[in-house]
Enzyme design. Structure first.
Site, mmCIF file in Angstrom:
data_model
loop_
_atom_site.group_PDB
_atom_site.id
_atom_site.type_symbol
_atom_site.label_atom_id
_atom_site.label_comp_id
_atom_site.label_asym_id
_atom_site.label_seq_id
_atom_site.Cartn_x
_atom_site.Cartn_y
_atom_site.Cartn_z
ATOM 1 N N VAL A 165 0.881 -1.145 0.065
ATOM 2 C CA VAL A 165 0.075 -0.197 0.043
ATOM 3 C C VAL A 165 0.694 1.149 -0.058
ATOM 4 O O VAL A 165 1.782 1.618 0.987
ATOM 5 C CB VAL A 165 -0.939 0.144 1.091
ATOM 6 N N PRO A 166 0.909 1.889 -1.230
ATOM 7 C CA PRO A 166 2.072 2.915 -1.167
ATOM 8 C C PRO A 166 1.901 4.249 -0.562
ATOM 9 O O PRO A 166 1.797 5.248 -1.280
ATOM 10 C CB PRO A 166 2.168 2.982 -2.730
ATOM 11 N N CYS A 167 2.182 4.132 0.613
ATOM 12 C CA CYS A 167 1.997 5.344 1.419
ATOM 13 C C CYS A 167 3.262 6.316 1.043
ATOM 14 O O CYS A 167 3.287 7.582 1.580
ATOM 15 C CB CYS A 167 1.955 5.038 3.005
ATOM 16 N N HIS A 168 4.254 5.919 0.487
ATOM 17 C CA HIS A 168 5.280 6.787 0.124
ATOM 18 C C HIS A 168 4.945 7.869 -1.022
ATOM 19 O O HIS A 168 5.530 8.567 -1.252
ATOM 20 C CB HIS A 168 6.419 6.107 -0.448
ATOM 21 N N ARG A 169 3.757 7.410 -1.500
ATOM 22 C CA ARG A 169 2.932 8.476 -2.663
ATOM 23 C C ARG A 169 2.310 9.558 -2.043
ATOM 24 O O ARG A 169 1.567 10.246 -2.652
ATOM 25 C CB ARG A 169 2.332 7.620 -3.635
#
Lengths: 263, 253
Positions: A165-169
């Site tokens: 789940v790309p929380c870095h985005r």
């Protein structure tokens, strides 16, 4: 037939009631773990039959030998999900391609122990396409709770499944990249690897620009939106706020959804 | 003759005698095994818990089978009980784990889990089942007989021991299963039921008494001859409708 016969038979038959447990019982109780390569080095991943629950970098657990690293991982997992862990024979479907940067539909999550807000925030975050970024307020709105911007920050700070789940985005509205569960440097590295125009966005933010619009389509986008990045210089217009863009007659992009499109 | 169940007078009943010997050796073995399991849980909770489950899955499932209607429900109940046990262990320190009487402790959790599930079910309207129960869930070990004669035989099987057992109050049912299916000692059963030894004994004997009454009632007078006939044909040397019901019950489970 005597009572005694009955008795003998009843006790004999009762003996036959001792049943073997079904083979699947262990898998219903235990979650499994695997180690897998990712762009941030090796990671440990825990999953149940329903899907992936937890991911942490193997190196994150500051230990010398591998046994301790997995023990630390198991402890963190237990604290969060309260389930025993055992090693898996093979990784769950879709995990390896997703970690290699090719999100797989087959990858499923089992985040049922999380709160409704947490689940909604993670679901919204998962919809951000690779190579793009969104502000925290965007995630709050997409998660159905526009006021919960701070809460989104806290939820993502303890994202159980980073990378997947790309929380870095998810970045700050002022253009700064913001914090990351594994450190800001790793956040920048991940975004660059995905092809996010990090430098351009920072440059625009320095000039107070947070939205880009095209006068051929009359659409306003986030600067990382793939549609925004196609706008040719002579048709490109820069805006600090959405209100200004709307005043100038632009409508929000339906792909990056800087605002909800009026029905 | 008195009930002659188990510990009170093992010599009176051949099978009872057998169970008692079993129970004794089993209990001696269990003490050592329990000690080892406790140590394993202290050293490495997760690895120890895998051993713990291997050791007790059969027992927990057998008791769960008596507390639920379908095999799928029993599996759900057993896994939920194990998860609760694990969550409890997470909060225990070494000393507390070392002192646990694992088997009765686990079975107590199982009974509480079943009770909570039953209470929740009455409070909440049942949602849609996650999937349709399969034939296997409803009747493991028996395919649906195509011919009417076969179906009639199966109907009779429905009145097997499991069905009869379901008519007992929970405490008696569990007591009987623990004693006569799993061969546990009176003392351990008393721990599980959270009663004194004497009360545990009386639950077992009342349960057996009622089972016997049910077996006698279930056998319609008219069918004895026919059933006897079948029984002798199928299993020479062992006659009696009650026996037939019982063996069917055993096979069904």
């Amino acid at each position: 037939m005597t009572t005694n016969d009955h008795h003998t038979q009843i006790t004999a038959a009762l003996g036959g009631l001792a049943a073997e447990a079904p083979t699947g019982l262990m898998s219903k109780v235990f979650a499994r773990w695997v180690s897998a390569p990712s762009s941030l080095g090796d990671v440990f991943v825990a999953f149940t039959g329903a899907g992936v629950q937890f991911l942490r970098p193997a190196a994150d657990t500051d230990s010398i030998d591998g046994t301790d690293a997995i023990a630390t991982f198991a402890k963190a997992y237990r604290k969060r999900f309260a389930r025993p862990l055992m090693p898996a024979q093979k990784p769950p479907a879709g995990l390896l391609p997703t970690l290699r940067g090719r999100p797989a539909r087959a990858l499923e999550f089992d985040l049922s122990p999380l709160s409704d807000l947490e689940q909604a925030v993670l679901a919204a975050t998962r919809r951000i396409p690779p190579g793009q970024a969104r502000p925290y307020s965007w995630v709050a709105r997409e998660a159905g709770n526009p006021g919960a911007v701070r809460a989104v920050g806290s939820v993502l700070a303890r994202n159980p499944v980073p990378l997947l789940v790309p929380c870095h985005r998810v970045v700050r509205a002022d253009g700064a990249l913001g914090q990351y569960i594994f450190g800001s440097a790793q956040k920048e590295q991940l975004l660059r690897e995905e092809g996010v125009n990090v430098d351009e966005v920072a440059d625009l933010a320095n000039h107070g620009v947070h939205y880009l619009a095209s006068d051929t389509t009359n659409i306003v986008c986030f600067p990382t939106c793939s549609d925004a990045r196609r706008i040719t210089p002579q048709h490109r217009h820069e805006f600090g706020t959405l209100a200004q863009a709307f005043e100038a007659g632009y409508r929000p992009c339906q792909h990056c959804r800087p605002a909800v499109v009026a029905a | 003759m008195d009930d002659g169940h188990g510990a009170a007078a093992p010599h009176q009943v051949v099978t009872g005698d057998h169970i008692d010997q079993d129970a004794e050796t089993m209990n001696q073995g269990t003490d050592e095994a329990t000690q080892q399991l406790c140590e394993a849980l202290i050293v490495d909770l997760d690895a120890g818990f895998a051993e713990f489950m291997r050791e007790y899955s059969g027992i927990v499932y057998s008791v769960a089978r008596g507390l639920t209607i379908t095999a799928a429900d029993a599996e759900d109940l057993a896994s939920e009980a194990f998860l609760r046990a694990y969550r409890a262990l997470c909060g225990y320190d070494r000393a507390r784990i070392a002192q646990l009487a694992l088997r009765p402790w686990l079975l107590t959790i199982l009974r509480n889990t079943a009770r909570n599930a039953a209470r929740d079910a009455t409070r909440r309207p049942a949602g849609p089942t996650r999937r349709e129960p399969t034939e296997h869930d409803l009747d493991p070990g028996h395919a649906i007989a195509a011919d009417p004669a076969g179906r009639a035989e199966q109907d009779e099987a429905q009145r097997g021991l499991g069905t009869l057992l379901a008519e007992l109050p929970e405490v008696q049912r569990t007591a009987v299963v623990l004693r006569h299916a799993l061969g546990m000692s009176i003392a351990e059963i008393a721990l599980v039921l959270n009663v004194k030894d004497g009360t545990a004994k009386s639950h077992i004997s009342r349960g057996l008494q009622q089972l016997r009454a049910l077996v006698t009632d279930t056998v319609p007078a008219g069918s004895i001859l026919r059933a006897d006939d079948t029984a002798t044909r199928n299993e020479p040397g062992e006659g009696g409708t009650a026996h037939r019901v019982l063996t069917l019950g055993r096979r069904r489970r």
